[in-house]
Each structure stands twice: as structure tokens, then as C-alpha cells.
Design a protein around this motif. Structure first.
Motif, PDB file in Angstrom:
ATOM      1  N   LYS A   1     -12.334  -4.248   0.480  1.00  0.00           N
ATOM      2  CA  LYS A   1     -12.121  -4.041  -0.952  1.00  0.00           C
ATOM      3  C   LYS A   1     -11.280  -2.794  -1.240  1.00  0.00           C
ATOM      4  O   LYS A   1     -10.840  -2.585  -2.368  1.00  0.00           O
ATOM      5  N   GLY A   2     -11.037  -1.987  -0.228  1.00  0.00           N
ATOM      6  CA  GLY A   2     -10.149  -0.836  -0.391  1.00  0.00           C
ATOM      7  C   GLY A   2      -8.678  -1.216  -0.342  1.00  0.00           C
ATOM      8  O   GLY A   2      -7.815  -0.386  -0.623  1.00  0.00           O
ATOM      9  N   LEU A   3      -8.389  -2.463   0.028  1.00  0.00           N
ATOM     10  CA  LEU A   3      -6.995  -2.914   0.037  1.00  0.00           C
ATOM     11  C   LEU A   3      -6.598  -3.350  -1.370  1.00  0.00           C
ATOM     12  O   LEU A   3      -7.420  -3.910  -2.108  1.00  0.00           O
ATOM     13  N   ASP A   4      -5.364  -3.110  -1.714  1.00  0.00           N
ATOM     14  CA  ASP A   4      -4.878  -3.362  -3.064  1.00  0.00           C
ATOM     15  C   ASP A   4      -5.179  -4.797  -3.531  1.00  0.00           C
ATOM     16  O   ASP A   4      -4.780  -5.760  -2.880  1.00  0.00           O
ATOM     17  N   GLY A   5      -5.922  -4.910  -4.636  1.00  0.00           N
ATOM     18  CA  GLY A   5      -6.170  -6.212  -5.246  1.00  0.00           C
ATOM     19  C   GLY A   5      -7.316  -7.010  -4.652  1.00  0.00           C
ATOM     20  O   GLY A   5      -7.653  -8.082  -5.156  1.00  0.00           O
ATOM     21  N   VAL A   6      -7.929  -6.527  -3.584  1.00  0.00           N
ATOM     22  CA  VAL A   6      -9.036  -7.274  -2.960  1.00  0.00           C
ATOM     23  C   VAL A   6     -10.335  -6.922  -3.688  1.00  0.00           C
ATOM     24  O   VAL A   6     -10.677  -5.745  -3.830  1.00  0.00           O
ATOM     25  N   GLN A   7     -11.051  -7.950  -4.154  1.00  0.00           N
ATOM     26  CA  GLN A   7     -12.228  -7.732  -5.008  1.00  0.00           C
ATOM     27  C   GLN A   7     -13.554  -7.984  -4.299  1.00  0.00           C
ATOM     28  O   GLN A   7     -14.613  -7.709  -4.848  1.00  0.00           O
ATOM     29  N   THR A   8     -13.505  -8.594  -3.139  1.00  0.00           N
ATOM     30  CA  THR A   8     -14.748  -8.997  -2.488  1.00  0.00           C
ATOM     31  C   THR A   8     -14.634  -8.864  -0.966  1.00  0.00           C
ATOM     32  O   THR A   8     -13.539  -8.941  -0.413  1.00  0.00           O
ATOM     33  N   HIS A   9     -15.808  -8.678  -0.346  1.00  0.00           N
ATOM     34  CA  HIS A   9     -15.826  -8.652   1.124  1.00  0.00           C
ATOM     35  C   HIS A   9     -15.437 -10.008   1.705  1.00  0.00           C
ATOM     36  O   HIS A   9     -15.042 -10.117   2.860  1.00  0.00           O
ATOM     37  N   ASP A  10     -15.569 -11.055   0.861  1.00  0.00           N
ATOM     38  CA  ASP A  10     -15.289 -12.416   1.312  1.00  0.00           C
ATOM     39  C   ASP A  10     -13.775 -12.657   1.256  1.00  0.00           C
ATOM     40  O   ASP A  10     -13.284 -13.459   0.468  1.00  0.00           O
ATOM     41  N   HIS A  11     -13.052 -11.916   2.063  1.00  0.00           N
ATOM     42  CA  HIS A  11     -11.592 -11.938   2.055  1.00  0.00           C
ATOM     43  C   HIS A  11     -11.128 -11.986   3.495  1.00  0.00           C
ATOM     44  O   HIS A  11     -11.725 -11.357   4.369  1.00  0.00           O
ATOM     45  N   ARG A  12     -10.082 -12.741   3.726  1.00  0.00           N
ATOM     46  CA  ARG A  12      -9.510 -12.782   5.075  1.00  0.00           C
ATOM     47  C   ARG A  12      -8.139 -12.139   5.048  1.00  0.00           C
ATOM     48  O   ARG A  12      -7.222 -12.647   4.417  1.00  0.00           O
ATOM     49  N   GLU A  13      -8.041 -10.995   5.694  1.00  0.00           N
ATOM     50  CA  GLU A  13      -6.768 -10.296   5.785  1.00  0.00           C
ATOM     51  C   GLU A  13      -6.092 -10.693   7.090  1.00  0.00           C
ATOM     52  O   GLU A  13      -6.681 -10.570   8.164  1.00  0.00           O
TER      53      GLU A  13
ATOM     54  N   GLY B   1       2.156   1.189  -0.411  1.00  0.00           N
ATOM     55  CA  GLY B   1       1.400   1.188  -1.656  1.00  0.00           C
ATOM     56  C   GLY B   1       2.305   1.549  -2.814  1.00  0.00           C
ATOM     57  O   GLY B   1       3.487   1.831  -2.628  1.00  0.00           O
ATOM     58  N   ARG B   2       1.706   1.564  -4.004  1.00  0.00           N
ATOM     59  CA  ARG B   2       2.485   1.934  -5.203  1.00  0.00           C
ATOM     60  C   ARG B   2       2.993   3.367  -5.105  1.00  0.00           C
ATOM     61  O   ARG B   2       4.047   3.701  -5.589  1.00  0.00           O
ATOM     62  N   ASP B   3       2.163   4.220  -4.497  1.00  0.00           N
ATOM     63  CA  ASP B   3       2.547   5.620  -4.297  1.00  0.00           C
ATOM     64  C   ASP B   3       1.900   6.103  -2.990  1.00  0.00           C
ATOM     65  O   ASP B   3       1.227   5.323  -2.299  1.00  0.00           O
ATOM     66  N   LEU B   4       2.100   7.368  -2.667  1.00  0.00           N
ATOM     67  CA  LEU B   4       1.597   7.891  -1.397  1.00  0.00           C
ATOM     68  C   LEU B   4       0.072   7.799  -1.287  1.00  0.00           C
ATOM     69  O   LEU B   4      -0.466   7.457  -0.238  1.00  0.00           O
ATOM     70  N   ALA B   5      -0.615   8.104  -2.400  1.00  0.00           N
ATOM     71  CA  ALA B   5      -2.079   8.073  -2.370  1.00  0.00           C
ATOM     72  C   ALA B   5      -2.584   6.659  -2.071  1.00  0.00           C
ATOM     73  O   ALA B   5      -3.528   6.453  -1.299  1.00  0.00           O
ATOM     74  N   ASP B   6      -1.926   5.697  -2.685  1.00  0.00           N
ATOM     75  CA  ASP B   6      -2.267   4.293  -2.481  1.00  0.00           C
ATOM     76  C   ASP B   6      -2.066   3.870  -1.015  1.00  0.00           C
ATOM     77  O   ASP B   6      -2.922   3.223  -0.399  1.00  0.00           O
ATOM     78  N   ALA B   7      -0.931   4.263  -0.474  1.00  0.00           N
ATOM     79  CA  ALA B   7      -0.613   3.912   0.908  1.00  0.00           C
ATOM     80  C   ALA B   7      -1.561   4.623   1.877  1.00  0.00           C
ATOM     81  O   ALA B   7      -2.013   4.039   2.863  1.00  0.00           O
TER      82      ALA B   7
END
Ligand SMILES: [Zn+2]
Length: 183
Positions: free
Chosen positions: A99-111, A153-159
Motif C-alpha cells: 500500500k506504500g506504492l503509488d495508488g495501491v489501496q489494499t494488500h490484495d495487490h499483485r505487483e 515518483g511525482r517528486d523525490l519524496a515519492d520516489a
């Protein structure tokens, strides 16, 4: 570690201008004069020093993803996992930290992190990187085999947040596998 990795941030979008670390420096001791401004072809416009050998990848990612910052790191876990993963990529799924990845809302995610083979000629590899970024539109990062991680990311902090999230997940996966793998 050592002088590994390279960092960039977009200064302007049109024309594309990046601030990027010069090659061969310790990123833990980074100073202003170790960052140069480059154009969309990697030509130095301001500052002195040789921009990173992987500048062409930063430019390609900034273009393809509209990223404001691109971070490339070498780590033990990304090196191990990219070495042992199957041919084309590494799947990470089911973890809360996703969920720390941009736009991911749930643990039920496959990256799905694509893995590219390493090279010493990144300018020549740009078409391959562009193709992967176009095919894997949902990927937040990619790995280079036995080499390291690229994320943005959108900016350095995001990345930076994404580097930390992915490194956490790599270590979890690496340690877990180490407990079950047979030598
Ligand atoms: Zn590298």
C-alpha cells in the motif's frame, strides 16, 4: 553502497531538463557540485562532471511515466531476488506494505516487477526499457538482473518512499525464501 546508484529530478518538462548525479561519487556524501543539469539527450547544460552512465534510462522513465524523480539503487536483496527470479520478472503479492506504492489501496495487490538483463551500454538498451514501460503500465519499478532497482515518483519524496517500500518487500521475500530454499 560504494559509489553505486544514481538519482535524478525533473527540472522542466518541456523542454525536458533533469538534475542528475554525476558518476563515481558516494551518494551518502552528495554535494551540490556533484549534480549536473542535462537535456533530453543527456548533454550537460549546467554544472561539471560526467552524468551517470545510466542517464538515458532516467530520461526514458521521466518521459514514459511523467515522473518528477527517478531513483536507482543497488542493494543486496534486489541483487539476490533479480538473480533468482524467473526470466521476465518478479511478482510481489499479498503484503500490507504494498500500500506504500503509488495508488495501491489494499494488500490484495499483485505487483509485477519486470527484470531486464544487465548491460554496460544503457543508451543502446533504451528501446527495450521503453517497450517494457509501455507493456507493463501498472509497474511501479523494474529490476536489472544482479544489479539493482529503478523506481520513480511525482517528486523525490515519492520516489524515495517507493525505494523504501520495495526494499522492505525484497528483504521479506528474500528472507522467507531463504528459510525454505534448499541449497
Ligand atoms: Zn546501477
Amino acid at each position: 553502497m560504494g559509489t553505486s546508484g544514481n538519482f535524478s529530478a525533473v527540472l522542466s518538462r518541456d523542454p525536458l531538463r533533469l538534475a542528475i548525479t554525476v558518476s563515481g561519487i558516494d551518494k551518502g556524501l552528495l554535494s551540490v557540485d556533484q549534480i549536473v543539469e542535462i537535456d533530453e539527450r543527456g548533454k550537460v547544460l549546467a554544472g561539471s562532471g560526467k552524468p551517470s552512465a545510466e542517464s538515458s534510462l532516467h530520461i526514458a522513465i521521466a518521459r514514459a511515466r511523467g515522473a518528477g524523480a527517478v531513483l536507482h539503487t543497488h542493494s543486496i536483496w534486489s541483487t539476490i531476488l533479480s538473480d533468482n527470479a524467473p526470466e521476465t520478472g518478479l511478482a510481489i503479492e499479498g503484503y500490507e506494505m504494498l500500500k506504500g506504492l503509488d495508488g495501491v489501496q489494499t494488500h490484495d495487490h499483485r505487483e509485477w516487477l519486470p527484470i531486464l538483463d544487465n548491460t554496460q551500454d544503457w543508451a543502446a538498451a533504451v528501446p527495450q526499457v521503453e517497450a517494457i514501460l509501455a507493456q507493463q503500465r501498472d509497474a511501479h519499478a523494474f529490476l536489472i538482473r544482479r544489479h539493482g532497482l529503478y523506481t520513480w515518483g511525482r517528486d523525490l519524496a515519492d520516489a524515495k518512499r517507493q525505494v523504501e517500500i520495495l526494499e522492505f518487500l525484497f528483504e521479506v521475500m528474500g528472507r522467507k525464501r531463504g528459510m525454505t530454499w534448499q541449497p
